[in-house]
Write a protein that holds these residues in place. Structure first.
Motif, PDB file in Angstrom:
ATOM      1  N   ALA A 159       0.823  -1.208   0.000  1.00  0.00           N
ATOM      2  CA  ALA A 159       0.000   0.000   0.000  1.00  0.00           C
ATOM      3  C   ALA A 159       0.856   1.257   0.000  1.00  0.00           C
ATOM      4  O   ALA A 159       0.339   2.362   0.144  1.00  0.00           O
ATOM      5  N   ASP A 160       2.169   1.111  -0.156  1.00  0.00           N
ATOM      6  CA  ASP A 160       3.072   2.254  -0.236  1.00  0.00           C
ATOM      7  C   ASP A 160       2.788   3.002  -1.537  1.00  0.00           C
ATOM      8  O   ASP A 160       2.756   2.405  -2.618  1.00  0.00           O
ATOM      9  N   SER A 161       2.605   4.316  -1.484  1.00  0.00           N
ATOM     10  CA  SER A 161       2.314   5.086  -2.695  1.00  0.00           C
ATOM     11  C   SER A 161       3.540   5.196  -3.604  1.00  0.00           C
ATOM     12  O   SER A 161       3.405   5.486  -4.791  1.00  0.00           O
ATOM     13  N   ASN A 162       4.722   4.949  -3.071  1.00  0.00           N
ATOM     14  CA  ASN A 162       5.950   4.987  -3.870  1.00  0.00           C
ATOM     15  C   ASN A 162       6.878   3.878  -3.381  1.00  0.00           C
ATOM     16  O   ASN A 162       7.879   4.132  -2.723  1.00  0.00           O
ATOM     17  N   PRO A 163       6.548   2.609  -3.679  1.00  0.00           N
ATOM     18  CA  PRO A 163       7.330   1.497  -3.151  1.00  0.00           C
ATOM     19  C   PRO A 163       8.779   1.522  -3.638  1.00  0.00           C
ATOM     20  O   PRO A 163       9.067   2.024  -4.720  1.00  0.00           O
ATOM     21  N   SER A 164       9.663   0.953  -2.836  1.00  0.00           N
ATOM     22  CA  SER A 164      11.060   0.835  -3.245  1.00  0.00           C
ATOM     23  C   SER A 164      11.136  -0.058  -4.483  1.00  0.00           C
ATOM     24  O   SER A 164      10.210  -0.829  -4.779  1.00  0.00           O
ATOM     25  N   ILE A 165      12.225   0.035  -5.208  1.00  0.00           N
ATOM     26  CA  ILE A 165      12.396  -0.734  -6.446  1.00  0.00           C
ATOM     27  C   ILE A 165      12.237  -2.224  -6.179  1.00  0.00           C
ATOM     28  O   ILE A 165      11.538  -2.931  -6.908  1.00  0.00           O
ATOM     29  N   GLU A 166      12.881  -2.731  -5.115  1.00  0.00           N
ATOM     30  CA  GLU A 166      12.804  -4.160  -4.826  1.00  0.00           C
ATOM     31  C   GLU A 166      11.402  -4.567  -4.402  1.00  0.00           C
ATOM     32  O   GLU A 166      10.914  -5.632  -4.755  1.00  0.00           O
ATOM     33  N   ALA A 167      10.702  -3.722  -3.655  1.00  0.00           N
ATOM     34  CA  ALA A 167       9.351  -4.048  -3.215  1.00  0.00           C
ATOM     35  C   ALA A 167       8.398  -4.191  -4.400  1.00  0.00           C
ATOM     36  O   ALA A 167       7.445  -4.980  -4.353  1.00  0.00           O
ATOM     37  N   ARG A 168       8.660  -3.468  -5.476  1.00  0.00           N
ATOM     38  CA  ARG A 168       7.805  -3.540  -6.664  1.00  0.00           C
ATOM     39  C   ARG A 168       7.862  -4.907  -7.342  1.00  0.00           C
ATOM     40  O   ARG A 168       6.994  -5.250  -8.138  1.00  0.00           O
ATOM     41  N   LYS A 169       8.885  -5.693  -7.029  1.00  0.00           N
ATOM     42  CA  LYS A 169       9.047  -7.009  -7.641  1.00  0.00           C
ATOM     43  C   LYS A 169       8.167  -8.069  -6.988  1.00  0.00           C
ATOM     44  O   LYS A 169       8.108  -9.201  -7.459  1.00  0.00           O
ATOM     45  N   GLY A 170       7.488  -7.728  -5.892  1.00  0.00           N
ATOM     46  CA  GLY A 170       6.548  -8.659  -5.276  1.00  0.00           C
ATOM     47  C   GLY A 170       7.078  -9.310  -4.013  1.00  0.00           C
ATOM     48  O   GLY A 170       8.228  -9.115  -3.627  1.00  0.00           O
ATOM     49  N   PRO A 171       6.223 -10.118  -3.359  1.00  0.00           N
ATOM     50  CA  PRO A 171       6.554 -10.674  -2.055  1.00  0.00           C
ATOM     51  C   PRO A 171       7.480 -11.893  -2.088  1.00  0.00           C
ATOM     52  O   PRO A 171       8.095 -12.223  -1.082  1.00  0.00           O
ATOM     53  N   GLU A 172       7.578 -12.567  -3.233  1.00  0.00           N
ATOM     54  CA  GLU A 172       8.330 -13.828  -3.268  1.00  0.00           C
ATOM     55  C   GLU A 172       9.805 -13.604  -3.554  1.00  0.00           C
ATOM     56  O   GLU A 172      10.199 -12.599  -4.155  1.00  0.00           O
ATOM     57  N   ARG A 173      10.603 -14.570  -3.165  1.00  0.00           N
ATOM     58  CA  ARG A 173      12.047 -14.564  -3.390  1.00  0.00           C
ATOM     59  C   ARG A 173      12.330 -14.386  -4.884  1.00  0.00           C
ATOM     60  O   ARG A 173      11.719 -15.040  -5.722  1.00  0.00           O
ATOM     61  N   GLN A 174      13.266 -13.531  -5.210  1.00  0.00           N
ATOM     62  CA  GLN A 174      13.643 -13.270  -6.599  1.00  0.00           C
ATOM     63  C   GLN A 174      14.894 -14.080  -6.945  1.00  0.00           C
ATOM     64  O   GLN A 174      15.932 -13.931  -6.295  1.00  0.00           O
ATOM     65  N   PRO A 175      14.823 -14.935  -7.941  1.00  0.00           N
ATOM     66  CA  PRO A 175      15.999 -15.737  -8.302  1.00  0.00           C
ATOM     67  C   PRO A 175      17.068 -14.879  -8.975  1.00  0.00           C
ATOM     68  O   PRO A 175      16.776 -13.846  -9.561  1.00  0.00           O
ATOM     69  N   GLY A 176      18.333 -15.335  -8.844  1.00  0.00           N
ATOM     70  CA  GLY A 176      19.436 -14.688  -9.542  1.00  0.00           C
ATOM     71  C   GLY A 176      19.980 -13.434  -8.898  1.00  0.00           C
ATOM     72  O   GLY A 176      20.848 -12.780  -9.458  1.00  0.00           O
ATOM     73  N   VAL A 177      19.474 -13.051  -7.729  1.00  0.00           N
ATOM     74  CA  VAL A 177      19.956 -11.843  -7.062  1.00  0.00           C
ATOM     75  C   VAL A 177      21.322 -12.100  -6.415  1.00  0.00           C
ATOM     76  O   VAL A 177      22.208 -11.253  -6.457  1.00  0.00           O
ATOM     77  N   TRP A 178      21.476 -13.265  -5.842  1.00  0.00           N
ATOM     78  CA  TRP A 178      22.707 -13.623  -5.139  1.00  0.00           C
ATOM     79  C   TRP A 178      23.374 -14.785  -5.858  1.00  0.00           C
ATOM     80  O   TRP A 178      22.709 -15.586  -6.505  1.00  0.00           O
ATOM     81  N   PRO A 179      24.710 -14.908  -5.728  1.00  0.00           N
ATOM     82  CA  PRO A 179      25.386 -16.031  -6.395  1.00  0.00           C
ATOM     83  C   PRO A 179      24.939 -17.359  -5.813  1.00  0.00           C
ATOM     84  O   PRO A 179      24.634 -17.468  -4.621  1.00  0.00           O
ATOM     85  N   LYS A 180      24.920 -18.384  -6.677  1.00  0.00           N
ATOM     86  CA  LYS A 180      24.578 -19.728  -6.224  1.00  0.00           C
ATOM     87  C   LYS A 180      25.759 -20.313  -5.456  1.00  0.00           C
ATOM     88  O   LYS A 180      26.912 -19.970  -5.721  1.00  0.00           O
ATOM     89  N   VAL A 181      25.456 -21.202  -4.515  1.00  0.00           N
ATOM     90  CA  VAL A 181      26.513 -21.908  -3.785  1.00  0.00           C
ATOM     91  C   VAL A 181      27.131 -22.918  -4.741  1.00  0.00           C
ATOM     92  O   VAL A 181      26.432 -23.788  -5.274  1.00  0.00           O
ATOM     93  N   THR A 182      28.424 -22.774  -4.958  1.00  0.00           N
ATOM     94  CA  THR A 182      29.103 -23.706  -5.865  1.00  0.00           C
ATOM     95  C   THR A 182      29.872 -24.772  -5.111  1.00  0.00           C
ATOM     96  O   THR A 182      30.124 -25.848  -5.652  1.00  0.00           O
TER      97      THR A 182
END
Length: 198
Positions: free
Chosen positions: A147-170
């Protein structure tokens, strides 16, 4: 993904463990479930629910926080605003409010936030605390909403975990490389074994 079970414990600080215990255990009814320490150091745990605890370190020369209002902007370094404890119903809020006021401690009025009803208070260390009861028919965990009238950039992507943001454990730590180091809490287990004759 890890399976989270709740907040194991919130670690706070006090200069007066006895006053802290009297507030959290005797006034609010949270069981004192563990304590460890030695001269100059204590670490005690109180049960909030089956999954959650609040813990306090007691160190010499600790001073209480300066009292400040919950949720109001401040300047400078800060990493904590307040902690909110969930309760089952408004009846619980009124019971806690009555207890705090009978103990001559400040407690706010009951505030309707739409999705929760809350009261606000301070513990003996001036830690800002809130108690929150659910509002029937509103469950943010089941139906997240922005309900933020000007959500942060990351908040605009939705409530679920976003893939590819962090490196995978190798190179995951193998079973043979996993090592667990002894900590202060071993005292509690040793005391339990001693009490149980093991």
């Amino acid at each position: 993904m890890p399976q989270y079970t709740g907040v194991n414990h919130l670690a706070m600080v006090t200069g007066d463990m006895d006053g802290t215990i009297r507030f959290w255990r005797d006034l609010l009814g949270m069981r004192l479930v563990a304590g460890l320490g030695h001269p100059g150091y204590r670490h005690y745990f109180l049960e909030i629910s089956e999954q959650d605890m609040i813990a306090f370190f007691e160190w010499p020369d600790v001073e209480s926080l300066e009292e400040r209002d919950h949720g109001f902007p401040v300047k400078g370094r800060i990493g904590f605003d307040h902690v909110s404890f969930g309760v089952a119903s408004d009846d619980d809020l009124w019971e806690i409010k009555d207890k705090l006021e009978a103990a001559d401690l400040w407690c706010s009025e009951v505030v309707d936030h739409g999705f929760i009803h809350s009261i606000y208070a301070f513990d003996p260390n001036n830690i800002p605390i809130e108690f929150s009861a659910p509002v029937a028919g509103v469950d943010l965990r089941k139906t997240p909403i922005m309900a933020d009238s000007n959500p942060s950039i990351e908040a605009r992507k939705g409530p679920e975990r976003q893939p590819g943001v962090w490196p995978k454990v190798t190179y995951p730590t193998s079973d043979g490389e996993r090592e667990v180091y002894e900590g202060e809490g071993r005292q509690v287990v040793d005391a339990l074994r001693k009490r149980n004759g093991k």
